[in-house]
Design a protein around this motif. Structure first.
Motif, mmCIF file in Angstrom:
data_model
loop_
_atom_site.group_PDB
_atom_site.id
_atom_site.type_symbol
_atom_site.label_atom_id
_atom_site.label_comp_id
_atom_site.label_asym_id
_atom_site.label_seq_id
_atom_site.Cartn_x
_atom_site.Cartn_y
_atom_site.Cartn_z
ATOM 1 N N UNK A 169 0.830 -1.201 0.000
ATOM 2 C CA UNK A 169 0.000 0.000 0.000
ATOM 3 C C UNK A 169 0.869 1.256 0.000
ATOM 4 N N UNK A 170 0.438 2.289 -0.756
ATOM 5 C CA UNK A 170 1.131 3.571 -0.827
ATOM 6 C C UNK A 170 0.154 4.678 -0.436
ATOM 7 N N UNK A 171 -0.018 4.933 0.869
ATOM 8 C CA UNK A 171 -1.002 5.919 1.328
ATOM 9 C C UNK A 171 -0.753 7.310 0.738
ATOM 10 N N UNK A 172 -1.846 8.035 0.535
ATOM 11 C CA UNK A 172 -1.766 9.388 0.004
ATOM 12 C C UNK A 172 -0.944 10.266 0.960
ATOM 13 N N UNK A 173 0.063 10.970 0.462
ATOM 14 C CA UNK A 173 0.886 11.798 1.354
ATOM 15 C C UNK A 173 0.129 12.971 1.969
ATOM 16 N N UNK A 219 -5.541 8.638 10.360
ATOM 17 C CA UNK A 219 -6.650 7.969 9.670
ATOM 18 C C UNK A 219 -6.384 6.465 9.678
ATOM 19 N N UNK A 220 -7.291 5.665 10.253
ATOM 20 C CA UNK A 220 -7.035 4.224 10.363
ATOM 21 C C UNK A 220 -7.230 3.486 9.035
#
Length: 245
Positions: free
Chosen positions: A201-205, A211-212
């Motif tokens: 996964x590459x979470x939005x920067x 945010x869980x």
């Protein structure tokens, strides 16, 4: 003892009959639906003024109905709006098969072809519901976490559906199939499995801190097969068997 109820199948016609290597054909709902439900993308084939086109798009199934969506400005969807014959296909490439002669090189695969008449979802409430279901079909429970779509977003989106009138599946899973006399030849033969897997996964920067990770995405873990996740997501959304299965 009551007679067992035969498994539902699609009618076999000139249009959907598997003619080449017919033993690989599947017409029962379970086989065809399993191929469809393991996929996120399909190809829609149709004809505009005598010219054939084939467009890739995301799709989903509800019982005997298939749905796809796109921009209201899409030529494909505008042409399908009045109701035209279409063919929706799905293919999973499962392996590359290298035999001892070029003729016997092959691939293992699962494919499905579905025939029907495309129709637009005109009712705004029905369209909004269909788009919500699409999100949950791919990502179970996610729609409840999102902001509602705006009126402009709904206006810019068209949803098309079709009832599956006829369908067939085709499966090859035999691996290497050489001529008997060729097996002794000193030629390297092998099968390379092919799988599409989820990456890390590459979470939005720009996502706020804290945010869980949503519980509905628990199945989306690095290294898992996408077709398995899609099948699992379908069952989480619609249950182990929908009303038509």
């Amino acid at each position: 003892m009551p007679d067992s109820v035969p498994a539902p199948t699609y009618p076999v016609t000139v249009r959907n009959r598997v003619k080449r290597l017919h033993e690989r054909g599947r017409y029962d709902h379970d086989s065809v639906h399993a191929i469809l439900d393991a996929a996120m993308l399909c190809h829609i084939a149709y004809v505009i003024d005598g010219q054939p086109y084939c467009t890739p798009t995301a799709f989903w199934r509800e019982g005997e109905h298939l749905y796809w969506h796109g921009s209201s400005a899409s030529r494909m969807l505008r042409v399908q709006k009045p109701g035209i014959p279409v063919c929706l296909t799905v293919t999973h490439l499962d392996s590359l098969v290298l035999a001892r002669c070029g003729f016997n090189h092959s691939v293992d695969y699962r494919s499905a072809m579905c025939f029907g008449t495309a129709h637009i979802i005109e009712d705004l409430e029905e369209k909004a519901k269909a788009l919500d279901i699409m999100i949950d079909r791919f990502y179970p429970g996610r729609n409840a976490e999102l902001r509602p779509s705006t009126a402009q977003e709904l206006k810019a989106t068209m949803v098309i559906g079709m009832t599956i009138e006829e369908a067939s599946g085709k499966i090859r899973s035999k691996g290497i199939g050489d001529e008997e006399e060729d097996y002794a030849l000193p030629i390297y033969a092998t099968r390379f499995p092919v799988v599409q897997t989820i990456g890390a996964s590459e979470p939005c920067p720009r996502m706020p801190a804290g945010v869980p990770y949503p519980p509905g995405l628990a199945g989306f873990t690095a290294g898992r097969r996408l077709d398995e996740i899609m099948t699992e997501s379908y069952r989480k959304t619609y249950g182990p068997a929908d009303s038509s299965d």
